[in-house]
Design a protein around this motif. Structure first.
Motif, PDB file in Angstrom:
ATOM      1  N   TYR A   1      71.731  73.092  72.989  1.00 27.06           N
ATOM      2  CA  TYR A   1      71.522  71.761  73.555  1.00 27.06           C
ATOM      3  C   TYR A   1      72.394  71.403  74.749  1.00 27.06           C
ATOM      4  CZ  TYR A   1      68.927  71.219  69.250  1.00 27.06           C
ATOM      5  OH  TYR A   1      68.034  71.393  68.236  1.00 27.06           O
ATOM      6  N   ALA A   2      73.348  72.230  75.120  1.00 29.32           N
ATOM      7  CA  ALA A   2      74.284  71.872  76.187  1.00 29.32           C
ATOM      8  C   ALA A   2      73.590  71.575  77.511  1.00 29.32           C
ATOM      9  CB  ALA A   2      75.332  72.964  76.368  1.00 29.32           C
ATOM     10  N   LEU A   3      72.542  72.291  77.808  1.00 32.06           N
ATOM     11  CA  LEU A   3      71.885  72.112  79.105  1.00 32.06           C
ATOM     12  C   LEU A   3      70.717  71.128  79.070  1.00 32.06           C
ATOM     13  CD1 LEU A   3      72.061  75.763  80.468  1.00 32.06           C
ATOM     14  CD2 LEU A   3      73.585  73.822  80.929  1.00 32.06           C
ATOM     15  N   LYS A   4      70.474  70.519  77.912  1.00 28.13           N
ATOM     16  CA  LYS A   4      69.409  69.509  77.840  1.00 28.13           C
ATOM     17  C   LYS A   4      69.914  68.185  78.399  1.00 28.13           C
ATOM     18  CE  LYS A   4      66.238  69.569  74.839  1.00 28.13           C
ATOM     19  NZ  LYS A   4      65.253  69.623  73.822  1.00 28.13           N
ATOM     20  N   ASN A   5      69.010  67.399  78.915  1.00 22.50           N
ATOM     21  CA  ASN A   5      69.357  66.082  79.433  1.00 22.50           C
ATOM     22  C   ASN A   5      69.636  65.144  78.259  1.00 22.50           C
ATOM     23  OD1 ASN A   5      69.447  63.536  80.568  1.00 22.50           O
ATOM     24  ND2 ASN A   5      67.786  63.950  82.009  1.00 22.50           N
ATOM     25  N   PRO A   6      70.837  64.570  78.170  1.00 19.99           N
ATOM     26  CA  PRO A   6      71.163  63.697  77.035  1.00 19.99           C
ATOM     27  C   PRO A   6      70.189  62.539  76.852  1.00 19.99           C
ATOM     28  CG  PRO A   6      73.141  64.207  78.277  1.00 19.99           C
ATOM     29  CD  PRO A   6      71.972  64.744  79.067  1.00 19.99           C
ATOM     30  N   SER A   7      69.585  62.051  77.931  1.00 18.68           N
ATOM     31  CA  SER A   7      68.657  60.919  77.801  1.00 18.68           C
ATOM     32  C   SER A   7      67.359  61.322  77.109  1.00 18.68           C
ATOM     33  CB  SER A   7      68.363  60.293  79.164  1.00 18.68           C
ATOM     34  OG  SER A   7      67.707  61.218  80.000  1.00 18.68           O
ATOM     35  N   ASP A   8      67.121  62.621  76.912  1.00 21.99           N
ATOM     36  CA  ASP A   8      65.933  63.083  76.191  1.00 21.99           C
ATOM     37  C   ASP A   8      66.121  63.047  74.671  1.00 21.99           C
ATOM     38  OD1 ASP A   8      64.651  63.541  78.597  1.00 21.99           O
ATOM     39  OD2 ASP A   8      65.117  65.691  78.628  1.00 21.99           O
ATOM     40  N   SER A   9      67.327  62.755  74.212  1.00 22.19           N
ATOM     41  CA  SER A   9      67.592  62.668  72.774  1.00 22.19           C
ATOM     42  C   SER A   9      66.857  61.454  72.206  1.00 22.19           C
ATOM     43  CB  SER A   9      69.098  62.530  72.538  1.00 22.19           C
ATOM     44  OG  SER A   9      69.412  62.599  71.178  1.00 22.19           O
ATOM     45  N   THR A  10      66.283  61.606  71.024  1.00 28.20           N
ATOM     46  CA  THR A  10      65.523  60.527  70.384  1.00 28.20           C
ATOM     47  C   THR A  10      66.009  60.348  68.949  1.00 28.20           C
ATOM     48  OG1 THR A  10      63.830  62.000  69.491  1.00 28.20           O
ATOM     49  CG2 THR A  10      63.458  61.142  71.726  1.00 28.20           C
ATOM     50  N   PRO A  11      65.654  59.243  68.301  1.00 25.66           N
ATOM     51  CA  PRO A  11      66.014  59.101  66.889  1.00 25.66           C
ATOM     52  C   PRO A  11      65.431  60.219  66.024  1.00 25.66           C
ATOM     53  CG  PRO A  11      65.361  56.984  67.782  1.00 25.66           C
ATOM     54  CD  PRO A  11      65.039  58.022  68.842  1.00 25.66           C
ATOM     55  N   GLN A  12      64.273  60.741  66.396  1.00 25.65           N
ATOM     56  CA  GLN A  12      63.657  61.814  65.629  1.00 25.65           C
ATOM     57  C   GLN A  12      64.287  63.172  65.928  1.00 25.65           C
ATOM     58  OE1 GLN A  12      61.768  59.542  67.453  1.00 25.65           O
ATOM     59  NE2 GLN A  12      61.392  58.300  65.638  1.00 25.65           N
ATOM     60  N   ASN A  13      64.838  63.329  67.108  1.00 23.10           N
ATOM     61  CA  ASN A  13      65.520  64.568  67.496  1.00 23.10           C
ATOM     62  C   ASN A  13      66.817  64.184  68.191  1.00 23.10           C
ATOM     63  OD1 ASN A  13      66.311  67.134  68.154  1.00 23.10           O
ATOM     64  ND2 ASN A  13      64.796  67.421  69.764  1.00 23.10           N
TER      65      ASN A  13
END
Length: 149
Positions: free
Chosen positions: A107-119
């Protein structure tokens, strides 16, 4: 019952929101809170049909429980998402530091704003990075290019 909640993080697995055992335990906890006792948050893995997340969350929170919802297809009794979640948790915990480093790798290279309550991968990253050994945080710091904060 109070001792259980005072000394441990409690996560209910396999209970429905209207299960009598769950109601009994949460009523006992509510009495303790009314008497001024500080009690930690209780959690529950709960099933949820698509589109019902908000309603289910309100129902669980009304009982004093924070839900961790998993999807069950409408009209089915398919709890495979629960089993997959429990297996993923077990794999992470069994691997100790390597499990936390794997979370950083994934997950280090994922955009933090793409995080959701489900993921909630940001929550998983924060958990992994907070390891006292510092090894997952070092792995995060060593990424090239540097991950987005």
């Amino acid at each position: 019952m109070s001792e259980l909640f005072r000394n441990y993080v409690v996560c209910f697995v396999g209970y429905s929101i209207n299960d009598p055992v769950l109601r009994y335990m949460m009523d006992a906890l509510a009495v303790d809170r009314m008497l001024g006792e500080v009690t930690p948050q209780a959690w529950a893995l709960g099933d949820c049909e698509p589109g019902q997340e908000h309603r289910k969350t309100i129902e669980w929170e009304a009982k004093g429980v924070t839900p961790i919802l998993y999807e069950v297809p409408a009209g089915s009794h398919d709890h495979s998402a629960l089993y997959q979640t429990l297996h993923a948790w077990a794999d992470t915990y069994c691997d100790d530091i390597q499990g936390k480093e794997r979370i950083v790798d994934n997950y280090a290279l994922k955009n933090p704003s793409d995080s959701t309550p489900q993921n909630n991968f940001v929550g998983r990253m924060l958990w992994a990075l907070s390891d006292k050994s510092g090894l997952p945080a070092k792995r995060f710091a060593d990424f090239n290019p540097a991950p987005s904060l």
